[in-house]
Design a protein around this motif. Structure first.
Motif, PDB file in Angstrom:
ATOM      1  N   ALA A 266      -4.748   4.459 -14.356  1.00 23.10           N
ATOM      2  CA  ALA A 266      -4.838   4.378 -12.897  1.00 23.10           C
ATOM      3  C   ALA A 266      -6.242   4.720 -12.424  1.00 23.10           C
ATOM      4  CB  ALA A 266      -3.811   5.307 -12.259  1.00 23.10           C
ATOM      5  N   THR A 267      -6.839   5.750 -13.033  1.00 25.40           N
ATOM      6  CA  THR A 267      -8.212   6.131 -12.687  1.00 25.40           C
ATOM      7  C   THR A 267      -9.182   5.009 -13.035  1.00 25.40           C
ATOM      8  OG1 THR A 267      -7.670   8.455 -13.100  1.00 25.40           O
ATOM      9  CG2 THR A 267     -10.003   7.866 -13.026  1.00 25.40           C
ATOM     10  N   MET A 271      -8.169   4.184  -8.788  1.00 27.86           N
ATOM     11  CA  MET A 271      -7.354   5.038  -7.935  1.00 27.86           C
ATOM     12  C   MET A 271      -7.955   6.434  -7.823  1.00 27.86           C
ATOM     13  SD  MET A 271      -3.372   4.261  -8.869  1.00 27.86           S
ATOM     14  CE  MET A 271      -2.673   2.600  -8.772  1.00 27.86           C
ATOM     15  N   ALA A 272      -7.712   7.086  -6.688  1.00 26.27           N
ATOM     16  CA  ALA A 272      -8.108   8.480  -6.514  1.00 26.27           C
ATOM     17  C   ALA A 272      -7.200   9.367  -7.351  1.00 26.27           C
ATOM     18  CB  ALA A 272      -8.019   8.871  -5.044  1.00 26.27           C
ATOM     19  N   LYS A 273      -7.612  10.620  -7.583  1.00 24.41           N
ATOM     20  CA  LYS A 273      -6.870  11.519  -8.445  1.00 24.41           C
ATOM     21  C   LYS A 273      -5.429  11.712  -7.978  1.00 24.41           C
ATOM     22  CE  LYS A 273      -6.939  16.220 -10.335  1.00 24.41           C
ATOM     23  NZ  LYS A 273      -7.656  17.522 -10.371  1.00 24.41           N
ATOM     24  N   ASP A 275      -3.585   9.757  -6.085  1.00 24.63           N
ATOM     25  CA  ASP A 275      -2.827   8.517  -6.248  1.00 24.63           C
ATOM     26  C   ASP A 275      -2.480   8.273  -7.711  1.00 24.63           C
ATOM     27  OD1 ASP A 275      -2.850   7.981  -3.542  1.00 24.63           O
ATOM     28  OD2 ASP A 275      -4.723   6.827  -3.637  1.00 24.63           O
ATOM     29  N   ALA A 276      -3.402   8.652  -8.594  1.00 26.88           N
ATOM     30  CA  ALA A 276      -3.148   8.482 -10.018  1.00 26.88           C
ATOM     31  C   ALA A 276      -1.989   9.367 -10.471  1.00 26.88           C
ATOM     32  CB  ALA A 276      -4.405   8.807 -10.820  1.00 26.88           C
ATOM     33  N   LYS A 278       0.470  10.447  -8.560  1.00 26.08           N
ATOM     34  CA  LYS A 278       1.692   9.868  -8.002  1.00 26.08           C
ATOM     35  C   LYS A 278       2.156   8.666  -8.819  1.00 26.08           C
ATOM     36  CE  LYS A 278       1.150  11.297  -3.165  1.00 26.08           C
ATOM     37  NZ  LYS A 278       1.017  10.832  -1.765  1.00 26.08           N
ATOM     38  N   THR A 279       1.196   7.850  -9.262  1.00 24.30           N
ATOM     39  CA  THR A 279       1.539   6.687 -10.088  1.00 24.30           C
ATOM     40  C   THR A 279       2.177   7.128 -11.401  1.00 24.30           C
ATOM     41  OG1 THR A 279      -0.288   5.413  -9.145  1.00 24.30           O
ATOM     42  CG2 THR A 279       0.619   4.629 -11.231  1.00 24.30           C
TER      43      THR A 279
END
Length: 432
Positions: A266-267, A271-273, A275-276, A278-279
């Motif tokens: 995700a990173t 993606m921001a930390k 959001d990553a 949460k993913t």
């Protein structure tokens, strides 16, 4: 008469469950659910917890150190799981429900204490003791359900019970998505203390199985561990140990490193930390749902084609999905979506653990059943601890987690050659 009518008639003929059997199942299921939640909390909070605690312990919080320390702590956790075989002889001697409550109480208290850790050493001690409690829950819950449910229902009961562990994964992911993101890793560990309430309810509300009571009134062995390693049971004990070892190595390698892999992908995708993270929680939820489906699909398949063929199918699925997720999708330029898709497949075939809940009780008599179940599961965890340590070292040496985890697929291929040595118990009643 058409097939739909036949199925409805068969369903009506199933032995109804009494109140004690229903309450007992939900007590065991709830304990197994919270067990799964507790054990997976560590995987979800691994990176933030060690990032904070490593500097307090005199080590830099580099990705390599986080990976190595995480593997060492998880290995300690698995050693605690391995020592959980002590619960089996206790359950064969004093009863399933009392000892089941003891396992839940142990893992709940020491998971909650992990929230107070000041350094990695304290966290390691708490996780080790929590592992001792967590490791005993499956053996005792599986034994209790197999013995207390009527013969025509206990196979599906094993599948239903096993869904609890992965419902716990889903619950841990949901907590991480809400509590973990907003309040941090210490709050996550505190939620693991909730099962104390379940332990009290199990102790007060759930009755012992009639099969255990009859065995206790008879001639229960004073040394059940010696008996399962004796001539009568030796072969099936060691074959079960080998198959469970393979299942533990593969599934835990995938499950433990799945959140870290998703966060990395995700990173990499920008993606921001937050959001990553949460993913990773959503991906864990998907993995859990898939595994629950795999658990529910397994008992009917095992009844149709047999225990050994069913396990072979699930082992092949695990080998292919682990290699596909960590060996292929993880290294794609835009690998997040393919990796998560493979996770669903991996999760489904990770339901192979439901077969052991069904199959192990069928291989041993009541007077040694809990000891056998606990010993076989614990043996695999000891080996899994060593493999996990080597896996962490490989991740550190290779500077990647994909290839080392993908190589655990080989264990399932080896398992295909061991399965023929196991006894086929399809169509047999639970031995008294």
């Amino acid at each position: 008469m058409n097939s739909t009518t036949d199925r409805a008639r068969i369903a009506r003929q199933r032995t109804p469950l009494n109140r004690s059997q229903i309450v007992g199942f939900w007590g065991a299921w709830a304990g197994w659910t919270l067990d799964g939640m507790d054990s997976f909390i560590y995987a979800l909070v691994l990176t933030p917890a060690l990032t904070e605690l490593l500097p307090r312990s005199g080590y830099a919080a580099t990705p390599g150190n986080v990976g190595l320390a995480g593997s060492i702590l998880f290995a300690l956790f698995l050693v605690g799981w391995g020592l959980s075989f002590i619960w089996g002889p206790l359950a064969d001697r004093f009863g399933r429900t009392k000892v089941l409550a003891g396992t839940i109480f142990t893992f709940a208290i020491f998971t909650g204490l992990a929230a107070t850790s000041h350094n990695v050493w304290e966290l390691g001690i708490y996780r080790f003791i929590a592992g001792v409690g967590i490791g005993g829950e499956w053996a005792l819950a599986g034994t209790y359900v197999a013995e207390s449910w009527p013969e025509d229902r206990r196979k599906m009961g094993a599948g239903y019970l096993q869904t609890g562990y992965y419902a716990g994964f889903f619950l841990a992911a949901a907590l991480n998505y809400t509590v973990g993101v907003h309040f941090g890793w210490r709050a996550m560990f505190l939620t693991g203390a909730v099962p104390v309430v379940i332990a009290i309810l199990v102790l007060l509300r759930v009755k012992e199985s009639e099969k255990w009571q009859k065995a206790e009134a008879g001639s229960a062995p004073k040394k059940p561990l010696r008996e399962i390693l004796g001539p009568a049971y030796r072969r099936r004990t060691w074959v079960a140990c080998a198959l469970l070892t393979i299942a533990i190595i593969g599934l835990w390698a995938g499950a433990v490193y799945e959140p870290s892999a998703v966060i990395q992908l995700a990173t990499r995708a920008g993606m921001a930390k937050g959001d990553a993270i949460k993913t990773a929680s959503l991906a864990t939820g998907l993995l859990s749902i898939a595994t629950i489906l795999g658990c529910l699909a397994l008992p009917p398949l095992a009844e149709r084609i047999g225990r050994k063929k069913t396990l072979a199918i699930y082992f092949v699925g695990m080998a292919v999905s682990i290699a596909g997720a960590f060996g292929w999708a993880f290294y794609l330029p835009n690998g997040l979506a393919p990796f998560i898709a493979w996770l669903f497949v991996l999760g489904f075939f990770g339901g192979n653990f439901a077969l052991f809940s069904l199959w192990l009780p069928e291989q041993f008599e009541t007077r040694v059943r809990a000891t056998a179940f606990a010993f076989c599961t614990s043996f695999g965890r000891f080996v899994g601890a060593g493999v996990n340590f080597l896996l962490g070292a490989a991740v550190l040496h290779m500077h990647t987690l994909g290839v080392p985890v993908a190589l655990t697929a080989i264990a399932f291929v080896i398992g295909l050659f061991i399965i023929p040595f196991a006894p086929e118990t399809k169509g047999e009643v639970l031995p008294q």
